[in-house]
Enzyme design. Structure first.
Site, PDB file in Angstrom:
ATOM      1  N   HIS A 148     -12.895   2.838  -0.204  1.00 39.10           N
ATOM      2  CA  HIS A 148     -12.972   1.795   0.840  1.00 39.10           C
ATOM      3  C   HIS A 148     -13.646   0.527   0.298  1.00 39.10           C
ATOM      4  CE1 HIS A 148     -12.978   4.806   4.480  1.00 39.10           C
ATOM      5  NE2 HIS A 148     -11.758   4.380   4.213  1.00 39.10           N
ATOM      6  N   GLU A 163      -8.329  -5.591   4.675  1.00 43.29           N
ATOM      7  CA  GLU A 163      -8.158  -5.246   3.266  1.00 43.29           C
ATOM      8  C   GLU A 163      -6.946  -5.951   2.649  1.00 43.29           C
ATOM      9  OE1 GLU A 163      -9.197  -0.737   2.878  1.00 43.29           O
ATOM     10  OE2 GLU A 163      -8.934  -1.231   4.984  1.00 43.29           O
ATOM     11  N   ARG A 216     -11.854  15.152   7.860  1.00 45.09           N
ATOM     12  CA  ARG A 216     -12.662  15.581   6.704  1.00 45.09           C
ATOM     13  C   ARG A 216     -14.066  15.986   7.150  1.00 45.09           C
ATOM     14  NH1 ARG A 216     -11.055  10.410   3.883  1.00 45.09           N
ATOM     15  NH2 ARG A 216      -9.081  10.855   2.847  1.00 45.09           N
ATOM     16  N   ASN A 255       0.874  -1.166   0.000  1.00 47.58           N
ATOM     17  CA  ASN A 255       0.000   0.000   0.000  1.00 47.58           C
ATOM     18  C   ASN A 255       0.916   1.222   0.000  1.00 47.58           C
ATOM     19  OD1 ASN A 255      -1.762   2.051   0.511  1.00 47.58           O
ATOM     20  ND2 ASN A 255      -2.732   1.096   2.289  1.00 47.58           N
ATOM     21  N   ARG A 280      -2.510  -2.096  -3.572  1.00 42.58           N
ATOM     22  CA  ARG A 280      -3.737  -1.324  -3.397  1.00 42.58           C
ATOM     23  C   ARG A 280      -3.636  -0.118  -4.335  1.00 42.58           C
ATOM     24  NH1 ARG A 280      -4.960   3.252   0.794  1.00 42.58           N
ATOM     25  NH2 ARG A 280      -7.147   3.551   0.322  1.00 42.58           N
TER      26      ARG A 280
END
Ligand code: ADP
Length: 419
Positions: free
Chosen positions: A193, A400, A254, A7, A103
């Site tokens: 996601h 993940e 965010r 990643n 990823r």
């Protein structure tokens, strides 16, 4: 097969080595052999590498070292993997790494499933840089570094954050702006996601022992980034992140949903450029912006409990309220749901937040079992709803990296990639 999962972020590279294969996937018996993270690439980098046996730490290497770029970072990882010091089970040379899964954040409209990386795929990822200017270039650097260091003989696979949401209907992904902006610039909801939502829905299917077509659930991923997904007959129908990850739930830093006119207003009042406002909305808003304290939910909960901090409470209440509202909206959107599944650092570890979100959802038949909710062990798949609750509520830890490793095997072996 030993799969290296990478990643690659803008200044961080995370990795795992996962031993997996089609047979091991079937038995849910694949296992992690090592994991690590290299932070602050481009300066004095912080390195943490861990080798594992049966889920327990076997060796740990922690150091600080100047790391120039992504290539140097991946070189450092590969050197450690094969060094005698790491003692990773079954790995002594680079030829023991059989495939690499990456990823990749943005697959745009073209990548609907995970795929083997070749020139055409690289071009596709490049084409999407415009849509993910911070993420896709870093992902590409990771891919190119692996090609340079391991050669073309080791297959590389791209697993996209957006792919799972490619089943959304037009009615979910189009914004209410002139249609030609979609045609010209592909401005639409993509969602992110996806690997996490797909993994959690997959685990639910396995736990319930049902066909994919019977998976009708709402997945709630609450970490530093937060998003939800409404899944019907196994397919993503709607998700809360949009054109970028900024839309939807309130997150660590965010803002999530807000009236777009605020941008023009703020720009006028503060004399700021749009890119400065964008930074504020992405990096200084959410839990951090509202509380004025921290983006970290655990710290906020402590502030609230120990110091009765008003703004910490306000931030948490707004966070929970937004998730609750989205659960209600998705419930209506999907025409009901069989389960609500919590995941991510907050969703998996905070019974208090789950309780505060679920308060007030009795109107859709959802009732938590307080004891089960508070008794849920971190890392365990646990049902936390009351017996007479419909929908069920569960905690399902996400993984993940495991899904990326499994997709890598499936692609390399030409096996179906549907979950
Ligand atoms: P990322 O999205 O970066 O992968 P995580 O999924 O690890 O992040 O989630 C990080 C968030 O989870 C942080 O806000 C952290 O405070 C929160 N968290 C972790 N453990 C707990 C806990 N026991 N209680 C409340 N929040 C927690």
């Amino acid at each position: 097969m030993n799969v290296l999962v990478l990643n690659s972020g803008s200044s961080t590279v995370k990795f795992q080595i996962i031993e997996t294969d089609l047979e091991l996937i079937k038995k849910n018996a694949d296992r992690r052999l090592a994991k690590g993270v290299l932070e602050r690439i481009g300066s004095e980098s912080l390195i943490t590498f861990v080798a594992e046996t049966k889920g327990k730490t076997k060796t740990k290497t922690k150091m600080a070292k100047p790391i120039r770029d992504h290539r140097a970072a991946i070189d450092e990882i590969l050197r450690w993997i094969i060094s005698p010091e790491s003692k990773i089970d079954h790995i002594t040379s680079l030829s023991d790494i059989h495939a690499v899964g990456h990823r990749v954040v943005h697959g745009g409209e073209q990548f609907k499933i995970s795929c083997r990386i070749n020139d055409e795929v690289l071009e596709g990822i490049e084409d999407n840089i415009e849509l993910a200017p911070l993420h896709n270039p870093a992902n590409l650097k990771g891919i190119r570094a692996v090609t340079e260091l391991l050669g073309n003989g080791v297959p590389q696979v791209a697993v996209f954050d957006t792919s799972f949401h490619s089943t959304m209907p037009e009615t979910s992904y189009l914004y209410g702006i002139p249609y030609h902006f979609y045609r010209r610039y592909k401005i639409r909801r993509y969602g992110f996601h996806g690997t996490s939502h797909r993994y959690v829905a997959y685990r639910y299917r396995k736990i319930r022992k049902i066909e994919r077509e019977r998976v009708n659930v709402i997945t709630v991923h609450l970490g530093n980034g937060c998003s939800m997904c409404g899944i019907k007959r196994g397919d993503s129908q709607i998700t809360s992140m949009g054109f970028t990850p900024l839309e939807g739930l309130l997150m660590g830093t965010r803002s999530g949903d807000l009236d777009p006119s605020i941008l023009e207003f703020l720009s006028h009042k503060e004399g700021m450029r749009l890119n400065q406002i964008d930074t504020i909305l992405n990096k200084q808003s959410g839990l951090l912006g509202l509380s004025g304290l921290t983006s970290d939910m655990r710290e906020l909960l402590e502030e609230e409990a120990e110091n009765q901090d008003r703004r910490a409470r306000l931030a948490i209440d707004i966070f929970c309220g937004r998730v609750r509202r989205y659960i209600g909206a998705y419930f209506a959107d999907l025409g009901g749901t069989n389960a609500v599944l919590f995941t991510g650092g907050i969703g998996e570890n905070s019974p208090v937040i789950r309780e505060r979100i679920c308060e007030g959802l009795k109107c859709i038949g959802l009732k938590l079992d307080k004891k089960k909710n508070h008794g849920a062990k971190p890392g365990a798949e646990t049902e936390i709803s009351a017996k007479d609750s419909k929908p069920r509520v569960m905690v399902i830890p996400t993984n993940e990296e495991l899904l990326i490793a499994r997709d890598t095997v499936r692609v390399v072996k030409n096996a179906p990639r549907r979950w």
